[in-house]
Design a protein around this motif. Structure first.
Motif, PDB file in Angstrom:
ATOM      1  N   ALA A  60       3.073   0.439  -4.405  1.00 15.89           N
ATOM      2  CA  ALA A  60       1.668   0.531  -3.986  1.00 15.89           C
ATOM      3  C   ALA A  60       0.738   0.055  -5.090  1.00 15.89           C
ATOM      4  CB  ALA A  60       1.346   1.956  -3.576  1.00 15.89           C
ATOM      5  N   ALA A 118      -2.222  -1.469  -3.925  1.00 16.96           N
ATOM      6  CA  ALA A 118      -3.512  -1.362  -3.243  1.00 16.96           C
ATOM      7  C   ALA A 118      -3.631   0.000  -2.571  1.00 16.96           C
ATOM      8  CB  ALA A 118      -3.664  -2.481  -2.217  1.00 16.96           C
ATOM      9  N   THR A 173      -5.744  -0.060   3.089  1.00 16.13           N
ATOM     10  CA  THR A 173      -6.285  -1.399   2.861  1.00 16.13           C
ATOM     11  C   THR A 173      -5.227  -2.436   3.227  1.00 16.13           C
ATOM     12  OG1 THR A 173      -5.593  -1.383   0.535  1.00 16.13           O
ATOM     13  CG2 THR A 173      -7.797  -0.563   1.052  1.00 16.13           C
ATOM     14  N   GLN A 192     -11.920   2.458  -0.733  1.00 16.65           N
ATOM     15  CA  GLN A 192     -11.788   2.981   0.628  1.00 16.65           C
ATOM     16  C   GLN A 192     -13.151   3.324   1.219  1.00 16.65           C
ATOM     17  OE1 GLN A 192      -9.038   5.971  -0.635  1.00 16.65           O
ATOM     18  NE2 GLN A 192      -7.228   4.876   0.112  1.00 16.65           N
ATOM     19  N   ALA A 247      -9.384   3.555  -6.128  1.00 15.37           N
ATOM     20  CA  ALA A 247      -8.877   3.486  -4.759  1.00 15.37           C
ATOM     21  C   ALA A 247      -9.850   4.135  -3.780  1.00 15.37           C
ATOM     22  CB  ALA A 247      -7.510   4.161  -4.680  1.00 15.37           C
ATOM     23  N   THR A 256       0.829  -1.205   0.000  1.00 16.32           N
ATOM     24  CA  THR A 256       0.000   0.000   0.000  1.00 16.32           C
ATOM     25  C   THR A 256       0.866   1.257   0.000  1.00 16.32           C
ATOM     26  OG1 THR A 256      -0.143  -0.078   2.418  1.00 16.32           O
ATOM     27  CG2 THR A 256      -1.903  -1.149   1.176  1.00 16.32           C
ATOM     28  N   THR A 301      -7.688  -5.896  -2.776  1.00 12.67           N
ATOM     29  CA  THR A 301      -6.412  -5.980  -3.483  1.00 12.67           C
ATOM     30  C   THR A 301      -6.594  -6.693  -4.817  1.00 12.67           C
ATOM     31  OG1 THR A 301      -5.179  -5.998  -1.412  1.00 12.67           O
ATOM     32  CG2 THR A 301      -4.039  -6.824  -3.348  1.00 12.67           C
TER      33      THR A 301
END
Length: 563
Positions: free
Chosen positions: A444, A446, A450, A397, A393, A238, A457
């Motif tokens: 990164a 993911a 996370t 989230q 992303a 991440t 993922t």
């Protein structure tokens, strides 16, 4: 800082914390060679050096090759992601990765260490150059199927069962991108060596079953990685970062309880193996308060608990991951878990046996290697995330209840490791690191906040975030490898640090004597295509059957009739 204004070393901080009574784990580096070799005296005011990574025509060639072949590279990631094959059964994924390297001029041989889906790809130019290794993985995880690029949980493969619905496998750890980026970096270095006439041997190790920590640990014990000068590794993350911290050593163990089946409506005399597994799980939880240090981890899952409620299960299995800061400390905790299994068997009147399925060391870090890697990451810059990547992303989230921060769009500063080892994950790359200087870094793939081993993922791995991350990872790996070729003094310093760190430690595999790795029989088409025969000579086939021979439990003499 100390009272006199001097920065405290890692070792001194550990001494002070140990004197304050934190835990004996803090002091372990003073007596445990494996932990001591992972410690470092870097001051807390550490500043990462610059100027280590050097621009060169060779490096430009490598980076340009990755850019020019980005379509082929991302297509390989997508293909492996679509396959989503589980550990030890990566038939199509291993072939795809091997084929990519063959087109880049590598000689490929399948069956490394006896594993059907493991392979070694080799490219050589000239003589006298360094031997550089790259790490490739391509196994997926069970139950993490997810549609690509979807911001909410939406399994791509839903397995309908009215009693036990489940999901198919998915790349929830991003190994589709991991193996692809490493293969791209290896290929770029090979093309660069050929164009600039740089002597080098590039070896790419396609490794099976990383998710079970099986492939590399066993291969190291068989000498597969001997002769390397340096080993380059990465893993989806991440954040975009590298460092020289350690990982936890780990032993994976499965306990099999054997009892006697019987109808649930007439349970007297039955011996429930499931009862034994549940008792073991419950009792092992009590280890946490007084037997599990901050550096330790203990996880379990009942992977066989019966089939139907009205039949007492005569066989049940519960698997544990036992983690600690060093192999010696793992063994201490493992012995306590084994004792719990014996107590559960005695209480339930069942029999228990256990088998070690994998075991690895904690990782040996390389500060000099991490510094070189970080300088390349800093110069190349973070992954080039598109608006689409950030949008996905943020959707993920939001779906997970996390702050909507998007992707980590910077290269993290290089910092010294936490002076107190607090545990964490494990890797089978660790065993390689005790045999050859090794660097690991993360890119990164993911979103921020996370976690790996999740459906979120898998959503990213072959979508916009994952494709950007793998291209960046390929550049970081290739650039660092080129520096090792064109700057022999860097490689010399890395090897000198390795020699110093390992001088008081003799690596010995944590796998038990007589260990046979678990395997699945490959389909005939795969054996034919890869030129292999079955079974390999390092396993017993067919494996011994596990069958309960237990007897019903006695309730004692018959009671006399009441008169």
């Amino acid at each position: 800082m100390s009272a006199n204004g001097q920065a405290l070393s890692r070792r001194r901080i550990m001494q002070l914390l140990g004197a304050a009574g934190v835990t004996t784990a803090v002091m372990a580096a003073e007596t445990d060679p494996a932990m001591a070799a992972s410690a470092d005296d870097t001051p807390s005011a550490y500043q990462a050096p610059t100027g280590l990574a050097q621009d060169s025509p060779a490096k430009t060639t490598a980076l340009d090759w990755i850019k020019g072949n980005s379509g082929r590279i991302t297509a390989l990631n997508s293909e492996i992601w679509e396959n989503a094959e589980l550990s030890l059964r990566e038939w199509n994924s291993s072939l795809a990765e091997a084929g990519f390297l063959e087109k880049a001029g590598f000689d490929v041989e399948f069956g490394t260490a006896g594993f059907p889906t493991a392979f070694t790809a080799t490219f050589s130019y000239g003589s006298g150059g360094p031997v550089l290794g790259f790490s490739g993985e391509y196994d997926a995880l069970p139950g993490l199927s997810q549609h690509k690029g979807v911001g909410h949980h939406d399994p791509r493969e839903y397995v309908h069962d009215p009693f036990a619905p489940s999901y198919g496998p998915g790349h929830g750890c991003g190994h589709s991108a991991l193996g692809t980026a490493a293969a791209a970096a290896a290929a770029a270095v090979a093309q660069t060596a050929r164009k600039h006439r740089l002597p080098v041997t590039v070896k790419f190790f396609g490794s099976t079953a990383e998710e079970a920590l099986i492939g590399k640990t066993y291969a190291v014990s068989k000498g597969v990685y001997e002769g390397l000068d340096a080993f380059l590794d990465w893993h989806p993350s991440t954040s975009n970062a590298t460092g020289w911290g350690s990982s936890t050593a780990m032993t994976a163990v499965t306990f099999t309880f054997l009892g006697v089946a019987g109808h649930g409506g007439t349970p007297l005399g039955n011996k429930s193996a499931l009862d034994a597994a549940v008792m073991m799980a419950t009792m092992s939880e009590f280890l946490r308060e007084e037997n599990l240090a901050p550096s330790g981890r203990l996880h379990w899952v009942i992977n066989n608990g019966g089939d139907i409620p009205n039949v007492t299960p005569e066989i049940a299995e519960i698997s544990y991951y036992v983690r600690e800061g060093s192999p010696a400390r793992v063994q201490v905790l493992l012995d306590k878990v084994i004792a719990v299994s014996e107590a559960a068997a005695k209480a339930s009147q069942t029999k228990v046996r256990h088998r070690i399925t994998s075991a690895c060391w904690n990782q040996l870090p390389s500060k000099a290697f991490a510094e070189l890697m970080h300088d390349n990451m800093r110069q190349i810059g973070p992954p080039e995330y598109s608006d689409e990547a950030h949008q996905l992303a943020k959707e993920l989230q939001e779906s997970l209840g996390l702050p909507q921060k998007g992707m980590h769009a910077e290269v993290a500063a290089l910092t010294a490791p936490n002076p107190v080892f607090m545990g964490g994950g494990s890797t089978d790359v660790a065993d390689i690191s005790w045999n050859v200087p090794t660097v690991s870094m993360g890119a990164a793939l993911a979103p921020i906040g996370t976690k790996m081993h999740t459906w979120s993922t898998a959503s990213c791995a072959a979508a916009a975030p994952g494709q950007a991350a793998l291209l960046a990872a390929a550049r970081y790996l290739a650039a660092t490898a080129v520096d090792l070729i064109t700057q022999p003094e860097r490689l010399k310093a890395i090897k000198a640090e390795f020699t110093e760190r390992t001088k008081d430690v003799e690596w010995k595999t944590s796998l038990p004597d007589g260990y046979e790795p678990p395997m699945y029989e490959p389909p005939q088409w795969f054996l034919k295509k890869t030129g292999q025969s079955w079974p390999p000579d390092n396993i017993t086939w067919p494996p011994k059957r596990v069958v309960s021979q237990e007897k019903f439990s006695s309730l004692g003499p018959e009671l006399a009739p009441q008169t």
